[in-house]
Design an enzyme around this catalytic site. Structure first.
Site, mmCIF file in Angstrom:
data_model
loop_
_atom_site.group_PDB
_atom_site.id
_atom_site.type_symbol
_atom_site.label_atom_id
_atom_site.label_comp_id
_atom_site.label_asym_id
_atom_site.label_seq_id
_atom_site.Cartn_x
_atom_site.Cartn_y
_atom_site.Cartn_z
ATOM 1 N N CYS A 14 0.866 -1.181 0.000
ATOM 2 C CA CYS A 14 0.000 0.000 0.000
ATOM 3 C C CYS A 14 0.902 1.230 0.000
ATOM 4 C CB CYS A 14 -0.994 -0.021 1.167
ATOM 5 S SG CYS A 14 -0.300 0.222 2.805
ATOM 6 N N ASN A 17 2.367 1.583 4.311
ATOM 7 C CA ASN A 17 2.597 0.304 4.988
ATOM 8 C C ASN A 17 2.212 0.366 6.467
ATOM 9 O OD1 ASN A 17 5.383 -1.841 5.829
ATOM 10 N ND2 ASN A 17 3.401 -2.477 5.081
ATOM 11 N N CYS A 19 -1.618 0.700 7.125
ATOM 12 C CA CYS A 19 -3.056 0.390 7.176
ATOM 13 C C CYS A 19 -3.384 -0.869 6.368
ATOM 14 C CB CYS A 19 -3.892 1.566 6.654
ATOM 15 S SG CYS A 19 -3.822 3.060 7.651
ATOM 16 N N ARG A 20 -3.534 -0.696 5.049
ATOM 17 C CA ARG A 20 -4.032 -1.787 4.210
ATOM 18 C C ARG A 20 -3.066 -2.954 4.058
ATOM 19 N NH1 ARG A 20 -5.485 1.910 -0.782
ATOM 20 N NH2 ARG A 20 -3.688 2.977 0.129
ATOM 21 N N SER A 21 -1.818 -2.692 3.725
ATOM 22 C CA SER A 21 -0.917 -3.821 3.469
ATOM 23 C C SER A 21 -0.609 -4.642 4.718
ATOM 24 C CB SER A 21 0.355 -3.379 2.740
ATOM 25 O OG SER A 21 1.098 -2.436 3.472
ATOM 26 N N ASP A 129 -8.346 3.742 0.775
ATOM 27 C CA ASP A 129 -7.390 3.941 1.855
ATOM 28 C C ASP A 129 -8.102 4.419 3.120
ATOM 29 O OD1 ASP A 129 -5.261 4.517 3.515
ATOM 30 O OD2 ASP A 129 -4.129 5.590 1.970
#
Length: 163
Positions: A14, A17, A19-21, A129
């Site tokens: 993401c 690095n 939140c999402r990943s 995001d």
């Protein structure tokens, strides 16, 4: 556990690095465990725009992982590196811009390793995001959908949610 030819290594990517990943890293690891695939997959996460390396996972992501009973551990953010292309079988961005940034960093994608996580799903799309939206629940649902679809593709017949 069924034997598989070789371990598959996945890098989730993401922006920062945080939140999402990292959510994808922890979700994928847990869903693989539930399918009995612990020894068949490896995963990490990284970011295309890591402004503060070693930043912790965002509190909103941690809260969502707890709500979903997904194990996680303390980890620091890291940027995508040129070495990642050699180390990982799949480099999965959360949105188109991540795939484009990786292709730029790597000088292309000659082995076809780069795409979005939700490109494996029935409804390919970007994952919004939650840093901006504040909606970690939707990000989690999209990530879980992508991780399940990826596991289905990598290990057909491995079944879902074996506990």
């Amino acid at each position: 556990m069924k034997e598989y030819e070789s371990m598959k290594n996945v890098l989730f990517v993401c922006s920062g690095n945080i939140c999402r990943s990292p959510m994808a890293e922890f979700v994928f690891r847990e869903l693989a465990r539930r399918r009995g695939l612990e020894g068949a997959v490896g995963c990490e996460s990284a970011g295309t725009n890591v402004f503060a390396p070693n930043s912790p996972v965002h509190n909103g992501a941690v809260r969502q992982l707890r709500r979903e009973n997904i194990p996680y551990f303390a980890r620091g953010s890291r940027p995508v590196t040129a070495e990642d292309y050699r180390q990982f079988d799949y480099l999965l961005g959360m949105e188109r811009s991540h795939a484009a940034a990786m292709k730029n960093l790597f000088g292309g994608d000659p082995q076809g390793k780069i795409c979005r996580l939700l490109d494996f799903s029935k409804h390919p799309r970007d994952i919004d995001d939650p840093w901006y939206t504040g909606d970690f629940a939707t990000a989690y649902r999209d990530i879980a959908e992508g991780c399940e679809a990826l596991l289905d593709r990598l290990f057909p017949g491995s079944g879902r949610n074996r506990q």
